[in-house]
Design a protein around this motif. Structure first.
Motif, short mmCIF file in Angstrom:
data_model
loop_
_atom_site.label_atom_id
_atom_site.label_comp_id
_atom_site.label_asym_id
_atom_site.label_seq_id
_atom_site.Cartn_x
_atom_site.Cartn_y
_atom_site.Cartn_z
N THR A 98 49.22 -34.35 4.06
CA THR A 98 49.60 -35.62 4.68
C THR A 98 51.11 -35.55 4.93
OG1 THR A 98 49.30 -38.03 4.58
CG2 THR A 98 50.00 -36.96 2.54
N CYS A 102 51.62 -32.44 7.77
CA CYS A 102 50.73 -32.64 8.94
C CYS A 102 51.53 -32.58 10.23
CB CYS A 102 50.00 -33.98 8.82
SG CYS A 102 48.81 -33.94 7.48
N LYS A 103 52.72 -33.21 10.20
CA LYS A 103 53.58 -33.20 11.40
C LYS A 103 54.01 -31.78 11.74
CE LYS A 103 55.71 -37.72 11.02
NZ LYS A 103 56.43 -37.98 9.76
N GLU A 108 45.20 -31.84 10.05
CA GLU A 108 44.47 -33.12 9.94
C GLU A 108 44.92 -33.87 8.68
OE1 GLU A 108 40.03 -33.94 8.16
OE2 GLU A 108 40.49 -31.99 9.04
N ASP A 109 45.19 -35.15 8.82
CA ASP A 109 45.64 -35.97 7.69
C ASP A 109 44.52 -36.06 6.64
OD1 ASP A 109 47.81 -37.75 6.67
OD2 ASP A 109 46.14 -39.17 6.65
N LYS A 208 46.19 -46.35 0.26
CA LYS A 208 47.48 -45.79 -0.16
C LYS A 208 48.12 -46.72 -1.19
CE LYS A 208 48.14 -44.02 4.51
NZ LYS A 208 47.81 -42.62 4.44
N ASP A 212 54.19 -44.92 0.78
CA ASP A 212 53.71 -45.02 2.17
C ASP A 212 53.46 -46.48 2.55
OD1 ASP A 212 53.97 -42.42 2.99
OD2 ASP A 212 51.87 -41.88 2.69
#
Ligand code: ADP
Ligand code: UDP
Length: 239
Positions: A98, A102-103, A108-109, A208, A212
């Motif tokens: 995550t 991921c960026k 995939e998150d 979450k 976040d």
């Protein structure tokens, strides 16, 4: 032990000298920040919740033979810690992909990783805390090979311990960041372990329950940290 002079005031905590050189007072403030200090706010009770949360986790880790800087709670927002010479390095371990991973890699998150993924980052807000590897650390002299391999193995050990610890509270430990320092030639876990520096998802709903909530404007940030604390059996004092 007496609090004497403020030596640093970071984004969320302040450090003070004491009458003994080898100890500092760490004060957890209500200030919070994300995106390398670009988004900031003051969240009521955050200092109290994070100070006591951190104490609970550090005390647990000490029972598992992890050397930590935590000595004792001094007040709802302050702890006595060992004065460490900190490495300018962040040690991150991930169990699911995550956030920045991921960026960076278009992953995939939420992807469950085959094995925990360890990463080093340089602690430098102006540079956006870039990803670095062992060779950068050695070549720039930020730590020696023995120190960095110890930081990595302790972080992975903490991951194993805390996966089970949080699982008992029906929480998934997604990832977290640790910082280490040295005192008397010994590598010691410093800084903090709180929902500010880790990701925790509810096991059933994947809600979450960490910073976040602040980063993504999900609301109820400190109320949710409090729920995590309750599930773990912490008695957080807010008076
Ligand atoms: P930031 O530096 O990211 O703004 P904080 O507000 O959390 O973060 O500031 C705490 C600072 O204290 C960090 O720079 C951290 O490396 C440092 N620190 C944490 N634990 C210790 C310790 N035991 N001794 C000395 N410095 C410490
Ligand atoms: N983290 C942190 N401080 C930082 C960077 C990351 O505490 O300066 C924590 C973050 O809360 C998460 C883990 O390290 O638990 C991995 O963060 P990531 O690299 O995904 O960065 P982010 O998406 O937070 O920018």
């Amino acid at each position: 032990m007496e609090k004497i002079n403020q030596i640093t005031s970071g984004k969320a905590k302040s450090l003070y000298t004491t009458n003994e050189e080898s100890f500092l007072v760490m004060e957890f403030r209500d200030d919070t920040s994300a995106f390398d200090g670009k988004k900031t706010a003051a969240l009521e009770n955050k200092g109290k919740v994070n100070n006591q949360f951190n104490a609970f986790i550090m005390e647990f880790l000490a029972t598992q033979n992890i050397d930590t800087h935590f000595v004792k709670l001094l007040s709802n927002t302050e702890s006595l810690v060992k004065n460490l010479e900190m490495f300018p390095i962040e040690c991150v371990v991930r169990n699911r992909a995550t956030g920045s991973l991921c960026k960076r890699l278009g992953i995939e998150d939420g992807l469950i990783l085959e094995t925990p993924l360890f990463e080093f980052f340089l602690k430098d807000d102006d540079l956006g805390d870039p990803l670095i590897n062992d060779n950068h650390i050695i070549s720039f002299g930020w730590a020696n090979r023995e120190d960095l391999s110890l930081m990595q193995s302790i972080t992975l050990k903490v991951n194993e311990l805390l996966i089970d610890f949080f699982a008992k509270a029906n929480l998934l430990l997604i990832d977290f960041k640790l910082e280490f320092g040295k005192q008397d030639e010994k590598i010691v876990l410093g800084d903090e372990f709180t929902p500010d520096g880790c990701r925790l998802w509810d096991k059933d709903t994947l809600t979450k329950m960490d910073k976040d909530r602040f980063r993504q404007d999900l609301g109820n940030v400190i109320e949710t940290y409090g729920e995590v604390a309750d599930r773990l059996g912490m008695q957080i004092k807010l008076d």
